[in-house]
Design a protein around this motif. Sequence first.
Motif, short mmCIF file in Angstrom:
data_model
loop_
_atom_site.label_atom_id
_atom_site.label_comp_id
_atom_site.label_asym_id
_atom_site.label_seq_id
_atom_site.Cartn_x
_atom_site.Cartn_y
_atom_site.Cartn_z
N UNK A 9 0.83 -1.21 0.00
CA UNK A 9 0.00 0.00 0.00
C UNK A 9 0.86 1.26 0.00
N UNK A 10 1.95 1.24 0.75
CA UNK A 10 2.85 2.40 0.80
C UNK A 10 3.49 2.66 -0.56
N UNK A 11 4.03 1.61 -1.16
CA UNK A 11 4.68 1.75 -2.47
C UNK A 11 3.67 2.18 -3.53
N UNK A 12 2.50 1.57 -3.47
CA UNK A 12 1.46 1.90 -4.47
C UNK A 12 1.07 3.37 -4.37
N UNK A 13 0.92 3.86 -3.16
CA UNK A 13 0.56 5.26 -2.96
C UNK A 13 1.68 6.18 -3.44
N UNK A 14 2.91 5.81 -3.15
CA UNK A 14 4.06 6.61 -3.57
C UNK A 14 4.20 6.66 -5.08
N UNK A 15 3.73 5.63 -5.76
CA UNK A 15 3.85 5.55 -7.22
C UNK A 15 2.50 5.74 -7.91
N UNK A 16 1.60 6.45 -7.28
CA UNK A 16 0.25 6.58 -7.82
C UNK A 16 0.23 7.27 -9.18
N UNK A 17 1.22 8.11 -9.47
CA UNK A 17 1.23 8.78 -10.76
C UNK A 17 1.30 7.79 -11.91
N UNK A 18 1.87 6.61 -11.64
CA UNK A 18 1.95 5.57 -12.65
C UNK A 18 0.56 5.17 -13.14
N UNK A 19 -0.31 4.81 -12.19
CA UNK A 19 -1.64 4.35 -12.62
C UNK A 19 -2.56 5.51 -12.97
N UNK A 20 -2.29 6.68 -12.45
CA UNK A 20 -3.06 7.86 -12.86
C UNK A 20 -2.81 8.14 -14.34
N UNK A 21 -1.55 8.11 -14.75
CA UNK A 21 -1.22 8.33 -16.16
C UNK A 21 -1.81 7.24 -17.04
N UNK A 22 -1.79 6.00 -16.55
CA UNK A 22 -2.38 4.90 -17.31
C UNK A 22 -3.87 5.14 -17.54
N UNK A 23 -4.56 5.60 -16.51
CA UNK A 23 -5.99 5.88 -16.63
C UNK A 23 -6.25 7.02 -17.61
N UNK A 24 -5.44 8.06 -17.54
CA UNK A 24 -5.61 9.20 -18.44
C UNK A 24 -5.37 8.79 -19.89
N UNK A 25 -4.34 7.99 -20.12
CA UNK A 25 -4.05 7.53 -21.48
C UNK A 25 -5.15 6.62 -22.01
N UNK A 26 -5.64 5.71 -21.13
CA UNK A 26 -6.70 4.79 -21.54
C UNK A 26 -7.97 5.56 -21.87
N UNK A 27 -8.25 6.61 -21.11
CA UNK A 27 -9.45 7.40 -21.36
C UNK A 27 -9.33 8.16 -22.67
N UNK A 28 -8.15 8.67 -22.96
CA UNK A 28 -7.94 9.38 -24.23
C UNK A 28 -8.19 8.46 -25.43
N UNK A 29 -7.78 7.20 -25.30
CA UNK A 29 -8.03 6.24 -26.37
C UNK A 29 -9.52 5.92 -26.47
N UNK A 30 -10.15 5.81 -25.30
CA UNK A 30 -11.57 5.42 -25.25
C UNK A 30 -12.46 6.48 -25.88
N UNK A 31 -12.18 7.75 -25.56
CA UNK A 31 -13.07 8.82 -26.04
C UNK A 31 -12.63 9.36 -27.40
#
Length: 262
Positions: A240-262
């Motif tokens: 949980x600590x590492x995941x929170x510290x690296x949250x920008x990783x999955x945030x960027x993944x979500x943003x990129x996936x949304x750009x493809x989706x829309x």
Amino acid sequence: MSDFLRTVNVTRYISPLREGGSLPALVDADDDFKYVLKFKGAGHGVKALISEFLGGEIARMLGFKVPELVFINLDEDFGRSEADEEIQDLLRASHGLNLGLHFLSGAITFDPVVTKVDEETASRIVWLDAFITNIDRTFRNTNMLIWKKELWLIDHGASFYFHHTWENWEKTAQSNFTYVKDHVLLPQAAKMDEADAFAHSRLTQEKLNELVDALPESWLEWEDLEATPDEIRMVYKRFLTIRLDHSQQFVNEAKNARNVFI
């Protein structure tokens, strides 16, 4: 016994809620409430209960409405008169401490076509599911309910999938969440950076450690892993600590996936 959740006892098995490997059930408990009982003897066993507990309570920390979770005892004599052999086997394998979710009578399944979720809420839910690696909030199975005109999150048992193999958990903690492309609310999740900032303001190391420490000892005695309950707890805390510290990783993944989706 942890005092993080209330503990109740099953008094009556009412009915299974759906077909499938886990076969959760609607039950009565000795506090006169009904619960959706998740059995430790089903499917992925206690690991699914751990996912349900951690995922549900982290969602609550982030301000979402989640049915009250309770530790729920199943007496060894319970279910002996059950006629269905599959259910009897499930009950027999689940004696002891299980997990219950308060039953929301009259709730209806969330339908994304009927109910629109605002961008802020959608982004926060997508962030939550990417953080806890929840692969199961899709168009096929939204795992959300509408109850009293409000949105409720349920069923987090498919989260933290790293613990089914226990291999490369540190790598998983730092990884993107590619499954986000299938998230039912991704099209509305236009405020992922804001959701990330909000989550960091809510989720402290102290709160997450307290949550992991509340896991019952009996859920951390795994036959497939040579590790003590304290060692297992430490891995969850570190994840949980590492995941929170690296949250920008999955945030960027979500943003990129949304750009493809829309």
